[in-house]
Scaffold this active site. Structure first.
Site, PDB file in Angstrom:
ATOM      1  N   ARG A  15       0.819  -1.202   0.000  1.00 18.83           N
ATOM      2  CA  ARG A  15       0.000   0.000   0.000  1.00 18.83           C
ATOM      3  C   ARG A  15       0.860   1.262   0.000  1.00 18.83           C
ATOM      4  NH1 ARG A  15      -3.707  -1.496   5.122  1.00 18.83           N
ATOM      5  NH2 ARG A  15      -1.751  -2.564   5.669  1.00 18.83           N
ATOM      6  N   LYS A  75       1.507   1.746   7.436  1.00 14.71           N
ATOM      7  CA  LYS A  75       1.777   0.888   8.586  1.00 14.71           C
ATOM      8  C   LYS A  75       2.711   1.566   9.584  1.00 14.71           C
ATOM      9  CE  LYS A  75       0.537  -2.502   9.547  1.00 14.71           C
ATOM     10  NZ  LYS A  75      -0.633  -2.739  10.451  1.00 14.71           N
ATOM     11  N   TYR A  94      -1.076   4.338  10.899  1.00 12.85           N
ATOM     12  CA  TYR A  94      -1.491   3.332  11.879  1.00 12.85           C
ATOM     13  C   TYR A  94      -0.311   3.053  12.803  1.00 12.85           C
ATOM     14  CZ  TYR A  94      -5.669   2.161   9.121  1.00 12.85           C
ATOM     15  OH  TYR A  94      -6.864   2.213   8.459  1.00 12.85           O
ATOM     16  N   HIS A  96      -0.932   1.118  16.375  1.00 16.21           N
ATOM     17  CA  HIS A  96      -1.223  -0.094  17.154  1.00 16.21           C
ATOM     18  C   HIS A  96      -0.182  -0.292  18.256  1.00 16.21           C
ATOM     19  CE1 HIS A  96      -4.375  -1.202  14.354  1.00 16.21           C
ATOM     20  NE2 HIS A  96      -3.526  -1.059  13.342  1.00 16.21           N
ATOM     21  N   GLU A 118      -5.923   4.669  13.983  1.00  9.37           N
ATOM     22  CA  GLU A 118      -6.890   3.740  14.559  1.00  9.37           C
ATOM     23  C   GLU A 118      -7.564   4.232  15.833  1.00  9.37           C
ATOM     24  OE1 GLU A 118      -2.966   2.592  16.506  1.00  9.37           O
ATOM     25  OE2 GLU A 118      -3.617   3.173  14.494  1.00  9.37           O
ATOM     26  N   ASP A 270      -3.230  -7.087  15.136  1.00 13.35           N
ATOM     27  CA  ASP A 270      -2.533  -5.804  15.250  1.00 13.35           C
ATOM     28  C   ASP A 270      -2.563  -5.283  16.679  1.00 13.35           C
ATOM     29  OD1 ASP A 270      -1.414  -5.131  12.760  1.00 13.35           O
ATOM     30  OD2 ASP A 270      -3.368  -4.604  11.955  1.00 13.35           O
TER      31      ASP A 270
END
Length: 371
Positions: A15, A75, A94, A96, A118, A270
């Site tokens: 991505r 990510k 993101y 996490h 998130e 995740d």
């Protein structure tokens, strides 16, 4: 502002955080966008597409990090990336962090401002920047589960929808949120026998009203989940506590009672995973077995369908990115309490309460954040 778009380096992560069309919106507003060469190659975008959108192409990640005030990724940053961050930079991606203390410490040491997709909450509730990837992961989980149920892949040799005269597979979904609902839609479409578990009576009523007898619903208790494990062919873990580590709903003892060749797909990996036997895997090596039960625990599932995932993500992140650029980071966060919940790290401190609690680290809101 100078915005940097590095090429994603997590295993089989294709991505990209900004499409050329979205980049054109940013450059036309007067901002400089620096894109690492081949950052969009995995989605079918060439450097020339970004140049046509007014972007500058950088030769490597170091140039992107060195010359940018804001780093926009997909990510969480890998070690080599968070070591390039500095106090005057903002990271938007993101994260996490509740399942990744090493990354949290790395971001703290960098001094950067880190905003996590998130944990941003929308004006009407929900998690608008997590939702598109939850939709993708939910739908993918059924494809993946059906694949690994095949005998040649280590599964029971069960066709998800059965055939006339042969019962369909029993699919259990833990969590009736966005990813769980999308998983249920796909599993029902393949004619599986589907049951969703949730702890919200309101949500179970909603699901029953929408899907009626096609979807079974059950209130989630430890005993109910244990009983379901013994009968299930496929269990999809789709639970979410925003910002926090996922609860372990399926214990090692429950896994021992499952049918040999049954499959577990942990969408919650995740955030640490919702099966006690889970640990994060990669697209290179996606599965492992525990007591004859196949576990699929890939931490970046949507990366496998990179083009769909990129477009789905960017349509949700772009409005928030525009606000950060147009208003400035501090003003944008101070103008929206839900947006401010995306702030996970600032000034060397953990600034999200749930993350701090799960990592057993101090929580401190920065002085400039007034809401």
């Amino acid at each position: 502002m100078h915005i940097g778009i590095p090429k994603e380096i997590k295993t089989h992560e294709y991505r990209v955080s900004l499409t050329p069309d979205a980049a054109a919106d940013i450059t036309e507003a007067g901002h400089r966008v620096l894109v690492q060469t081949n950052a969009g190659a995995g989605v079918g975008f060439e450097d020339a597409d970004y140049e046509a959108a007014g972007c500058v192409i950088a030769p490597d990640a170091k140039a992107v990090f060195d010359e940018s005030e804001m780093i926009v990724k997909v990510k969480e940053p890998q070690q080599v990336e968070y070591e390039m961050l500095r106090p005057d930079q903002t990271l938007f991606t993101y994260l996490h962090l509740a399942a990744d203390k090493a990354q949290a410490e790395g971001l703290r040491q960098s001094g950067c401002t880190a905003i996590a997709y998130e944990t941003i909450v929308g004006p009407k509730g929900g998690l608008p920047l997590l939702q598109p990837m939850s939709e993708v992961a939910g739908r993918m989980s059924v494809h993946v589960g059906a694949n690994y149920l095949e005998r040649s892949k280590g599964g029971r040799g069960v066709l998800l929808g059965g055939v006339p005269g042969v019962a369909p597979a029993k699919v259990v979904i833990l969590g009736g949120g966005v990813s769980g609902t999308n998983a249920a839609q796909m599993a029902m479409g393949l004619r599986a026998d589907v049951t969703i578990f949730d702890i919200s009576d309101h949500r179970l009523n909603e699901l029953d009203m929408v899907y009626g007898g096609r979807l079974k619903t059950e209130y989630s208790t430890k005993r109910a989940v244990a009983n379901a494990c013994m009968e299930a062919d496929l269990i999809i873990g789709a639970v979410l506590v925003p910002g926090a580590a996922a609860p372990k709903l399926v214990t090692r003892e429950m896994v021992c009672t499952m049918k040999p060749g049954a499959v577990l797909v942990d969408i919650a990996i995740d955030q640490g995973g919702c099966f006690e036997t889970s640990y994060a895997t990669t697209h290179d090596d996606p599965v492992f077995e525990v007591d004859g039960v196949v576990h699929y625990c890939v931490a970046n599932m949507p990366g496998a369908v990179a083009r769909t995932s990129t477009f789905a993500l960017v349509k949700s992140t772009l409005p928030y990115l525009r606000r950060l650029l147009d208003q400035g980071v501090q003003s944008a966060l101070n103008s929206d309490a839900g947006f401010a919940l995306g702030l996970n790290v600032a000034e060397g401190e953990i600034t999200h309460a749930a993350v701090a609690r799960d990592l057993d680290l101090p929580f401190k809101k920065p002085d400039w954040l007034q809401i």
